[in-house]
Motif scaffolding. Structure first.
Motif, PDB file in Angstrom:
ATOM      1  N   LYS A   5       0.824  -1.152  -0.234  1.00  0.00           N
ATOM      2  CA  LYS A   5       0.080  -0.027   0.040  1.00  0.00           C
ATOM      3  C   LYS A   5       1.071   1.218   0.022  1.00  0.00           C
ATOM      4  O   LYS A   5       0.505   2.194  -0.607  1.00  0.00           O
ATOM      5  CB  LYS A   5      -0.998   0.038   1.188  1.00  0.00           C
ATOM      6  CG  LYS A   5      -1.998  -1.275   1.192  1.00  0.00           C
ATOM      7  CD  LYS A   5      -2.973  -0.911   2.539  1.00  0.00           C
ATOM      8  CE  LYS A   5      -3.843  -2.246   2.503  1.00  0.00           C
ATOM      9  NZ  LYS A   5      -4.270  -2.292   3.699  1.00  0.00           N
ATOM     10  N   THR A   6       1.973   1.277   0.465  1.00  0.00           N
ATOM     11  CA  THR A   6       2.850   2.451   0.697  1.00  0.00           C
ATOM     12  C   THR A   6       3.873   2.178  -0.396  1.00  0.00           C
ATOM     13  O   THR A   6       4.986   1.628  -0.387  1.00  0.00           O
ATOM     14  CB  THR A   6       3.522   2.257   2.011  1.00  0.00           C
ATOM     15  OG1 THR A   6       2.636   2.272   3.101  1.00  0.00           O
ATOM     16  CG2 THR A   6       4.346   3.485   2.303  1.00  0.00           C
ATOM     17  N   LYS A   7       3.656   2.860  -1.523  1.00  0.00           N
ATOM     18  CA  LYS A   7       4.371   3.194  -2.756  1.00  0.00           C
ATOM     19  C   LYS A   7       4.599   4.614  -2.903  1.00  0.00           C
ATOM     20  O   LYS A   7       3.841   5.443  -2.453  1.00  0.00           O
ATOM     21  CB  LYS A   7       3.607   2.853  -3.851  1.00  0.00           C
ATOM     22  CG  LYS A   7       3.643   1.030  -3.967  1.00  0.00           C
ATOM     23  CD  LYS A   7       2.662   0.875  -5.241  1.00  0.00           C
ATOM     24  CE  LYS A   7       2.417  -0.662  -5.362  1.00  0.00           C
ATOM     25  NZ  LYS A   7       1.557  -0.848  -6.416  1.00  0.00           N
ATOM     26  N   GLU A   8       5.894   4.986  -3.455  1.00  0.00           N
ATOM     27  CA  GLU A   8       6.162   6.321  -3.967  1.00  0.00           C
ATOM     28  C   GLU A   8       5.112   6.887  -4.711  1.00  0.00           C
ATOM     29  O   GLU A   8       4.743   6.436  -5.554  1.00  0.00           O
ATOM     30  CB  GLU A   8       7.566   6.499  -4.516  1.00  0.00           C
ATOM     31  CG  GLU A   8       8.084   7.852  -4.852  1.00  0.00           C
ATOM     32  CD  GLU A   8       9.387   7.769  -5.240  1.00  0.00           C
ATOM     33  OE1 GLU A   8       9.596   8.606  -6.101  1.00  0.00           O
ATOM     34  OE2 GLU A   8      10.342   6.948  -4.886  1.00  0.00           O
ATOM     35  N   THR A   9       4.439   8.103  -4.351  1.00  0.00           N
ATOM     36  CA  THR A   9       3.604   8.911  -5.469  1.00  0.00           C
ATOM     37  C   THR A   9       4.554  10.263  -5.928  1.00  0.00           C
ATOM     38  O   THR A   9       5.470  10.510  -5.276  1.00  0.00           O
ATOM     39  CB  THR A   9       2.366   9.225  -4.494  1.00  0.00           C
ATOM     40  OG1 THR A   9       2.496   9.988  -3.459  1.00  0.00           O
ATOM     41  CG2 THR A   9       2.021   8.081  -3.889  1.00  0.00           C
ATOM     42  N   TRP A  47       5.197   8.953   0.277  1.00  0.00           N
ATOM     43  CA  TRP A  47       4.931   7.682   0.166  1.00  0.00           C
ATOM     44  C   TRP A  47       3.596   7.031   0.677  1.00  0.00           C
ATOM     45  O   TRP A  47       3.307   7.483   1.859  1.00  0.00           O
ATOM     46  CB  TRP A  47       6.199   6.675   1.116  1.00  0.00           C
ATOM     47  CG  TRP A  47       7.402   6.723   0.185  1.00  0.00           C
ATOM     48  CD1 TRP A  47       8.482   7.795   0.013  1.00  0.00           C
ATOM     49  CD2 TRP A  47       8.208   5.653  -0.392  1.00  0.00           C
ATOM     50  NE1 TRP A  47       9.512   7.571  -0.676  1.00  0.00           N
ATOM     51  CE2 TRP A  47       9.244   6.118  -1.011  1.00  0.00           C
ATOM     52  CE3 TRP A  47       7.811   4.426  -0.852  1.00  0.00           C
ATOM     53  CZ2 TRP A  47      10.202   5.280  -1.553  1.00  0.00           C
ATOM     54  CZ3 TRP A  47       8.383   3.575  -1.391  1.00  0.00           C
ATOM     55  CH2 TRP A  47       9.796   3.924  -2.162  1.00  0.00           C
ATOM     56  N   GLY A  48       2.742   6.601  -0.088  1.00  0.00           N
ATOM     57  CA  GLY A  48       1.438   6.374   0.423  1.00  0.00           C
ATOM     58  C   GLY A  48       0.837   7.838   0.592  1.00  0.00           C
ATOM     59  O   GLY A  48       1.203   8.717   0.109  1.00  0.00           O
ATOM     60  N   ALA A  49       0.055   7.785   1.444  1.00  0.00           N
ATOM     61  CA  ALA A  49      -1.074   9.155   1.729  1.00  0.00           C
ATOM     62  C   ALA A  49      -0.278   9.928   2.651  1.00  0.00           C
ATOM     63  O   ALA A  49      -0.638  11.040   2.874  1.00  0.00           O
ATOM     64  CB  ALA A  49      -2.345   8.916   2.299  1.00  0.00           C
ATOM     65  N   SER A  50       0.602   9.521   3.710  1.00  0.00           N
ATOM     66  CA  SER A  50       1.090  10.012   4.764  1.00  0.00           C
ATOM     67  C   SER A  50       2.561   9.973   5.298  1.00  0.00           C
ATOM     68  O   SER A  50       3.023  10.491   6.256  1.00  0.00           O
ATOM     69  CB  SER A  50       0.277   9.670   6.105  1.00  0.00           C
ATOM     70  OG  SER A  50       0.253   8.545   6.400  1.00  0.00           O
ATOM     71  N   SER A  75       6.561  10.946   9.447  1.00  0.00           N
ATOM     72  CA  SER A  75       5.029  11.265   9.308  1.00  0.00           C
ATOM     73  C   SER A  75       4.514  11.988  10.378  1.00  0.00           C
ATOM     74  O   SER A  75       4.536  11.700  11.445  1.00  0.00           O
ATOM     75  CB  SER A  75       4.069   9.874   9.015  1.00  0.00           C
ATOM     76  OG  SER A  75       2.862  10.221   8.786  1.00  0.00           O
TER      77      SER A  75
END
Length: 141
Positions: A5-9, A47-50, A75
């Motif tokens: 779920k935690t990927k670079e965005t 990375w991910g949303a937060s 975070s």
């Protein structure tokens, strides 16, 4: 197959920090952004949303599970600020003894505010974590 779920965005780090509601946490997030950027030499990425991460590495476990993760990061969560360092790094525990007021889990260190910690020890933790992960997971493996 399991998907991380935690990927670079491509989301904006600054926009994320601006959305932090608590003024003190927002100020601490900007301070951490400067310290992590200066200490790692890597640009901040979401990375991910937060999670604000710096650098990245590719890991592969004996179980076959593999993925990408930031070398270090943080975070500014509602309850506490989470700092992300390499789990299992030998010098981590010794450094944490001198960090200041915190609690820790396997890969996370939790602080209430940056005023509770020693900036030089934080920089040492960042450097040691990056070094450990780059040695443990060299590129191209």
């Amino acid at each position: 197959m399991y998907e991380l779920k935690t990927k670079e965005t491509d989301d904006s780090v600054l926009d994320f920090i601006e959305q932090v509601e608590h003024p003190g946490k927002k100020q601490d997030a900007y301070w951490l952004l400067d310290i992590f950027t200066e200490t790692t030499g890597y640009p901040a990425k979401m990375w991910g949303a937060s999670i604000i991460g710096f650098g990245s590495y590719h890991y592969k476990y004996a179980s076959g599970h593999e993925g990408d993760a930031p070398l270090v990061g943080f975070s500014p969560r509602k309850a506490k600020i989470s700092l992300y360092f390499a789990p299992g790094e030998e010098q981590r525990e010794a450094l944490l003894k001198n960090l200041g007021k915190h609690t820790s889990g396997k890969g996370c260190v939790y602080i209430n505010k940056v005023a509770d910690i020693d900036a030089d020890v934080l920089k040492a933790l960042i450097r040691q974590s990056v070094k450990h992960l780059l040695e443990t997971y060299p590129a191209g493996e």
